[in-house]
Design an enzyme around this catalytic site. Structure first.
Site, PDB file in Angstrom:
ATOM      1  N   ARG A 177       0.835  -1.208   0.000  1.00  0.00           N
ATOM      2  CA  ARG A 177       0.000   0.000   0.000  1.00  0.00           C
ATOM      3  C   ARG A 177       0.869   1.257   0.000  1.00  0.00           C
ATOM      4  O   ARG A 177       0.544   2.250  -0.633  1.00  0.00           O
ATOM      5  CB  ARG A 177      -0.928  -0.002   1.205  1.00  0.00           C
ATOM      6  CG  ARG A 177      -2.250  -0.766   0.992  1.00  0.00           C
ATOM      7  CD  ARG A 177      -2.050  -2.227   0.582  1.00  0.00           C
ATOM      8  NE  ARG A 177      -3.295  -2.948   0.466  1.00  0.00           N
ATOM      9  CZ  ARG A 177      -3.798  -3.731   1.423  1.00  0.00           C
ATOM     10  NH1 ARG A 177      -3.139  -3.896   2.568  1.00  0.00           N
ATOM     11  NH2 ARG A 177      -4.945  -4.354   1.232  1.00  0.00           N
ATOM     12  N   ASP A 206       0.265  -7.051  -2.881  1.00  0.00           N
ATOM     13  CA  ASP A 206      -1.153  -6.745  -2.713  1.00  0.00           C
ATOM     14  C   ASP A 206      -1.624  -6.046  -3.971  1.00  0.00           C
ATOM     15  O   ASP A 206      -0.836  -5.817  -4.897  1.00  0.00           O
ATOM     16  CB  ASP A 206      -1.414  -5.906  -1.467  1.00  0.00           C
ATOM     17  CG  ASP A 206      -2.723  -6.298  -0.783  1.00  0.00           C
ATOM     18  OD1 ASP A 206      -3.785  -6.155  -1.436  1.00  0.00           O
ATOM     19  OD2 ASP A 206      -2.698  -6.756   0.370  1.00  0.00           O
ATOM     20  N   HIS A 281      -6.291 -10.137  -3.844  1.00  0.00           N
ATOM     21  CA  HIS A 281      -5.332  -9.066  -3.552  1.00  0.00           C
ATOM     22  C   HIS A 281      -4.149  -9.116  -4.515  1.00  0.00           C
ATOM     23  O   HIS A 281      -2.997  -8.943  -4.112  1.00  0.00           O
ATOM     24  CB  HIS A 281      -4.847  -9.155  -2.100  1.00  0.00           C
ATOM     25  CG  HIS A 281      -5.884  -8.779  -1.083  1.00  0.00           C
ATOM     26  ND1 HIS A 281      -6.202  -7.477  -0.787  1.00  0.00           N
ATOM     27  CD2 HIS A 281      -6.682  -9.556  -0.311  1.00  0.00           C
ATOM     28  CE1 HIS A 281      -7.153  -7.459   0.146  1.00  0.00           C
ATOM     29  NE2 HIS A 281      -7.468  -8.705   0.437  1.00  0.00           N
ATOM     30  N   GLU A 346     -10.074 -12.693   1.876  1.00  0.00           N
ATOM     31  CA  GLU A 346     -10.965 -11.772   1.161  1.00  0.00           C
ATOM     32  C   GLU A 346     -11.042 -12.066  -0.344  1.00  0.00           C
ATOM     33  O   GLU A 346     -10.952 -11.163  -1.174  1.00  0.00           O
ATOM     34  CB  GLU A 346     -10.521 -10.325   1.411  1.00  0.00           C
ATOM     35  CG  GLU A 346     -10.626  -9.930   2.875  1.00  0.00           C
ATOM     36  CD  GLU A 346     -10.165  -8.519   3.153  1.00  0.00           C
ATOM     37  OE1 GLU A 346     -10.688  -7.905   4.107  1.00  0.00           O
ATOM     38  OE2 GLU A 346      -9.279  -8.021   2.424  1.00  0.00           O
TER      39      GLU A 346
END
Length: 782
Positions: A177, A206, A281, A346
């Protein structure tokens, strides 16, 4: 820029630590101030003085301590101006003796400081290294300075026996990130080392960036490591990359960088766990190689987070597994640690449901659904890793559809996943959001740099208990330990990263090192004060949120009287307050006991040390109204984690802030708010209001509508008004809204408030179909 500016404001506001703690440090000379707390520690009379004539002595043939000696010299020479040589003569005077003792357990050590010598015994290089960390903390805090200090290097005489409780003691860092340079990664590893942590979880992949060079697939870093620069916009409000825009923000680590970092960590007895996310991701990978997706793209590397994120690796194509195995082959060569983390969290399976390749795979493998397809995916990757003598770790979602045979579970959504895995006889690493997510606020958001959300103060981290009480003694053996995670959506710089982990890393370290029976918050908070002095000499940006004043309601049930308590996490400061709107100072009222709230009022309070402010003024409004301290009768039970402060959370006079973890919000998970308030007698009322909160990214939504009813007998209720929500659930992420109803005066004894939850997260949300949260702060009746 907004985040960095707020951090600078905090840094400038807090006065020099050495000034504040001179008196406290003199007191601490009478105690052993080491974090994590040793197993046994006894302070004895006298001091050892380290000087340029001090030598190391190691018996012949015991060369396991060579790296530890070098480390010690590297740490102390900048501040002292000298390093210590090693002598072959055991003269037992002005010497640090290192002895290998095979009878001691791995990682354990004994440290004895006498007036004329220091004796360190351990069975391993690791144990000796941890002894050195304790020795450094016993020295004056100036030893952590990078510039030479002119003082006498006194070390109190002690006898210490110590060993860790858990073998997995970790910290995580997300470099996707936001990218952090190689030198900062080394600093981060040093931060782990000073607190005896031994696992560095390196989140390298990611959606927002691929950060490791893979020679077979150069586009992973040529394309996947870069995104359009939106650093001037807060994370959740960033636009996607537009056609023609150049991707300029990012970076990656070459394989030589990785080798250098792994070696650096190894010298500090820290194993590096790489995380290569799959099957979700991975937009950074799909932007470079769209052919391993279900749709074929095209994709760009996103500059922020967008939901739903349905583009993941295709589980039906053989080329996907060939791609991942080739990547893992190179990763395996770079990281000697026995574990590889593959994410597994996720994974939105929307595209899998539509993908012919994925549906064919489900049919050919005899799988029930897409959940079992994910299990197939993880098991296949695990089989490959096992063939390479590696073990798989995944987030707790890998439990869904069936756990891979030898997988280790990292439980982040709570303790439940870890409990389930341990009962299945699988190893577990506990890292629950409730105690271990260092991207959450650690103080009042108005005083802190922008963060992900949530609320995780130092004391809550300290209360982290990796082994759940629900497990049997046999099941508990599968709990390897715990770690904290720093996700970097709101961590744009080295300074921000330091701020988010210090001092919470110290609390984590004690939670995973020290025996549970020896942990004591009051003792810890005294020791943490000295750590602030150390951080100052290290020039580390750290949070001093433990000095922030928290103003909380204290109802007296017997007299139906409301009091306000003013507290700080640390016992060091004094608190002064005002109720006339003025800024509190030492000439204001000193807080000694809870304050009685007789009318609607606003309290301002600040903390002071030696007469100097160490916190900004906390401001808390108290609203006096007819329902104050009338305990609501709830049809549906609220969450234990979000109880608004207790039984009177909905009527304690305190409105909530825009941080749902501030303790003032009452949360209902999938249920409506259905509350009845009994005045005990007939009252005239003409206004009812209730405050609600929305944070879509945290699965919290405004009610679809709110209904207000009145009754004189508690059986027959008359509808006064219905207020519908006029805000869509796909708009602004964070909203606080009061649902207010004014009406002509009504005589009533009972008031019923029903707020209709949307029930489940809507289609298009990452939690679509799962329970939504409803948050309410205060029911106000006038």
């Amino acid at each position: 820029m907004r985040k960095i500016i707020s951090l600078l404001i905090i840094t400038i506001f807090i006065i020099p630590i050495q000034t504040l703690y001179s008196q406290k440090i003199n007191q601490e000379k009478k105690m052993i101030s080491i974090i994590p707390q040793p197993e046994k520690a006894v302070l004895i009379e006298g001091e050892f003085v380290l000087n340029s004539s001090t030598r190391f002595y190691v018996p012949s043939g015991q060369d396991i301590f060579n790296k530890t000696i070098k480390y010690f010299n590297d740490k102390v020479s900048p501040a002292t101006g000298f390093g210590l040589s090693t002598t072959g003569e055991n003269n037992q005077e002005n010497v640090i003796i290192l002895i290998e003792d095979k009878n001691l357990h791995f990682e354990s050590y004994s440290l004895e400081v006498f007036k004329d010598r220091i004796l360190i015994q351990s069975s391993s290089a690791e144990g000796a290294f941890y002894a050195i960390q304790s020795l450094l903390q016993l020295m004056p805090p100036q030893i952590f300075s990078n510039s030479q200090q002119d003082l006498l290097w006194q070390i109190p005489c002690v006898q210490i026996e110590d060993a860790p409780r858990y073998k997995w003691r970790g910290m995580h860092l997300d470099v996707s990130r936001h990218f952090f340079p190689k030198e900062f990664i080394k600093n981060y590893i040093d931060y782990l080392a000073m607190y005896k942590l031994n696992r560095f979880h390196w989140h390298l992949v990611d959606d927002q960036g691929w950060r490791i060079e893979i020679k077979r697939y150069p586009k992973l870093t040529e394309v996947g490591a870069w995104r359009v620069d939106r650093e001037n916009v807060t994370w959740r409000e960033r636009e996607r990359q537009k056609e023609g825009e150049e991707a300029t923000y990012g970076g990656f680590y070459t394989q030589e960088d990785v080798k250098e970092i792994v070696e650096y960590a190894d010298e500090r007895h820290i194993q590096v766990l790489p995380e290569i996310e799959m099957p979700a991701h991975v937009l950074s990978a799909l932007a470079a190689y769209p052919e391993v997706s279900c749709t074929g793209g095209p994709f760009t590397v996103p500059p922020g987070t967008y939901w739903p994120n349905v583009d993941i690796y295709c589980a039906g194509k053989e080329k996907t597994f060939e791609f991942l195995e080739n990547i893992l082959n190179e990763v395996i060569e770079l990281f000697p640690f026995e574990y590889i983390h593959i994410g597994g969290d996720e994974a939105d399976k929307t595209e899998w449901k539509k993908c012919n390749d994925c549906q064919r795979r489900i049919k050919e493998e005899g799988l029930k659904d897409e959940a079992e397809l994910q299990s197939y995916f993880i098991k296949r990757i695990e089989k490959f890793l096992v063939s390479k003598n590696k073990r798989l770790i995944g987030w707790d979602e890998i439990l869904e559809g069936g756990l891979a045979p030898e997988a280790t579970v990292m439980s982040w959504r709570g303790m439940e996943g870890g409990i389930e895995a341990a009962r299945q006889r699988h190893d577990v690493i506990m890292t629950p959001m409730s105690h271990c997510y260092f991207n959450f606020y650690q103080g009042k958001p108005e005083f802190e740099p922008e963060a992900f959300g949530g609320y995780l103060p130092l004391k809550t981290v300290y209360q982290f208990e990796p082994t759940p009480a629900e497990l049997t003694e046999e099941e508990s053996k599968f709990i390897l330990g715990g770690q904290a995670n720093l996700w970097a959506e709101f961590v744009p710089s080295n300074e921000n990263a330091e701020y988010m982990i210090f001092p919470r890393i110290a609390a984590l370290a004690e939670a995973v090192w020290t025996n549970k029976a020896l942990r004591d918050w009051n003792n810890f908070e005294n020791r943490i004060n000295r750590q602030f002095v150390i951080y100052d000499y290290m020039k580390i940006s750290c949070a001093k949120s433990i000095y922030t004043v928290y103003i909380t309601p204290q109802p007296d049930e017997g007299t139906s009287t409301l009091y306000a308590a003013l507290e700080t996490e640390s016992s060091l400061p004094e608190v002064y307050f005002s109720t006339d709107g003025s800024e509190p100072g030492t000439s204001s009222v000193k807080y000694l006991a809870p304050i009685k709230i007789e009318n609607s009022t606003t309290i301002k309070a600040s903390s002071f040390i030696d007469g100097m402010a160490v916190s900004k003024a906390t401001v808390q409004k108290f609203i006096k109204h007819l329902a104050l301290l009338k305990r609501p009768q709830l049809k549906y039970r609220n969450s234990n984690n979000y109880n608004g402060g207790g039984d009177y959370g909905l009527t304690n006079g305190i409105p909530g802030s825009e941080n749902f973890g501030d303790g003032s919000w009452t949360g209902f998970h999938g249920d409506d708010l259905d509350a009845i308030i009994d005045f005990g007698e007939i009252k005239n009322i003409n206004k009812i209001s209730a405050g609600f909160f929305q944070k879509i990214s945290s699965w919290i939504f405004l009610p679809s509508n709110v209904e207000y009813y009145v009754s004189t007998d508690g059986n027959n209720y008359e509808l006064v008004s219905t207020i519908s929500s006029d805000i869509s659930d796909d708009g602004k992420d964070t909203i606080r809204k009061d649902f207010v109803s004014d009406f002509a005066p009504i005589k009533t004894r009972y008031v019923k408030v029903i707020a209709k939850s949307i029930g489940t997260c809507p289609i298009g949300h990452p939690g679509a179909g799962k329970k939504a949260w409803l948050f309410v702060d205060e029911i106000i009746i006038e």
